[in-house]
Scaffold this motif. Sequence first.
Motif, PDB file in Angstrom:
ATOM      1  N   UNK A  94       4.396   8.120   0.013  1.00 40.86           N
ATOM      2  CA  UNK A  94       3.675   6.890  -0.306  1.00 40.86           C
ATOM      3  C   UNK A  94       4.553   5.653  -0.169  1.00 40.86           C
ATOM      4  N   UNK A  95       3.875   4.521   0.037  1.00 49.28           N
ATOM      5  CA  UNK A  95       4.473   3.192  -0.107  1.00 49.28           C
ATOM      6  C   UNK A  95       3.667   2.532  -1.218  1.00 49.28           C
ATOM      7  N   UNK A 120      -4.260   5.867   4.358  1.00 49.47           N
ATOM      8  CA  UNK A 120      -5.222   5.499   3.325  1.00 49.47           C
ATOM      9  C   UNK A 120      -4.583   4.536   2.330  1.00 49.47           C
ATOM     10  N   UNK A 121      -5.306   3.454   2.015  1.00 53.40           N
ATOM     11  CA  UNK A 121      -4.831   2.474   1.039  1.00 53.40           C
ATOM     12  C   UNK A 121      -5.729   2.562  -0.188  1.00 53.40           C
ATOM     13  N   UNK A 122      -5.103   2.710  -1.350  1.00 52.49           N
ATOM     14  CA  UNK A 122      -5.831   2.750  -2.610  1.00 52.49           C
ATOM     15  C   UNK A 122      -5.386   1.574  -3.463  1.00 52.49           C
ATOM     16  N   UNK A 123      -6.364   0.887  -4.046  1.00 54.15           N
ATOM     17  CA  UNK A 123      -6.065  -0.243  -4.926  1.00 54.15           C
ATOM     18  C   UNK A 123      -6.739   0.006  -6.264  1.00 54.15           C
ATOM     19  N   UNK A 124      -6.295  -0.710  -7.277  1.00 52.98           N
ATOM     20  CA  UNK A 124      -6.827  -0.487  -8.617  1.00 52.98           C
ATOM     21  C   UNK A 124      -7.481  -1.730  -9.191  1.00 52.98           C
ATOM     22  N   UNK A 125      -7.808  -2.679  -8.337  1.00 56.86           N
ATOM     23  CA  UNK A 125      -8.421  -3.912  -8.819  1.00 56.86           C
ATOM     24  C   UNK A 125      -9.384  -4.441  -7.778  1.00 56.86           C
ATOM     25  N   UNK A 126     -10.575  -4.804  -8.216  1.00 56.91           N
ATOM     26  CA  UNK A 126     -11.532  -5.409  -7.289  1.00 56.91           C
ATOM     27  C   UNK A 126     -10.994  -6.723  -6.749  1.00 56.91           C
ATOM     28  N   UNK A 127     -10.215  -7.451  -7.547  1.00 52.57           N
ATOM     29  CA  UNK A 127      -9.650  -8.719  -7.099  1.00 52.57           C
ATOM     30  C   UNK A 127      -8.740  -8.487  -5.908  1.00 52.57           C
ATOM     31  N   UNK A 128      -7.837  -7.482  -6.003  1.00 54.45           N
ATOM     32  CA  UNK A 128      -6.943  -7.175  -4.881  1.00 54.45           C
ATOM     33  C   UNK A 128      -7.709  -6.725  -3.647  1.00 54.45           C
TER      34      UNK A 128
END
Length: 137
Positions: A94-95, A120-128
């Motif tokens: 991962x990065x 695959x990119x995973x984010x934890x915020x709708x803002x991001x």
Amino acid sequence: MFRKTITMIALIPALFAVGPARAHHSFAMFDPAKVITLQGTVKEFRWVNPHTSLFVNVTGPAGQSGVWAIELTSPGNLTRLGWSRQSLKVGDRVAVEVNPLRDGQHGGGFRKVTLLDNGTVLQASLINIEKAAAGGH
């Protein structure tokens, strides 16, 4: 009158419990003005309340190598964003983009992770996610 008094006395401990709960959710320990990207392999992904956490064996420049503890949001919030307890697995390359701890320890507040083997990119915020869709950082 007696019942009201008893009820009020019973509620006092609950009021004191709210303070620590609110303090728990402070992110002041992370430096929002700094963003660093760490590369390594997933050592552990804890899918627990109140916050999930990710431990990454980082290989990088001097000062970055070692195990980093990264704090994410709750499992409920991640589930609503399409995550599951299987989203990250031990050994995944991962990065991870984080706001580092202010004290320089190996830890940070999660921003996003890229699985290096498939992109695959995973984010934890709708803002991001909205910023990324708009071409922002």
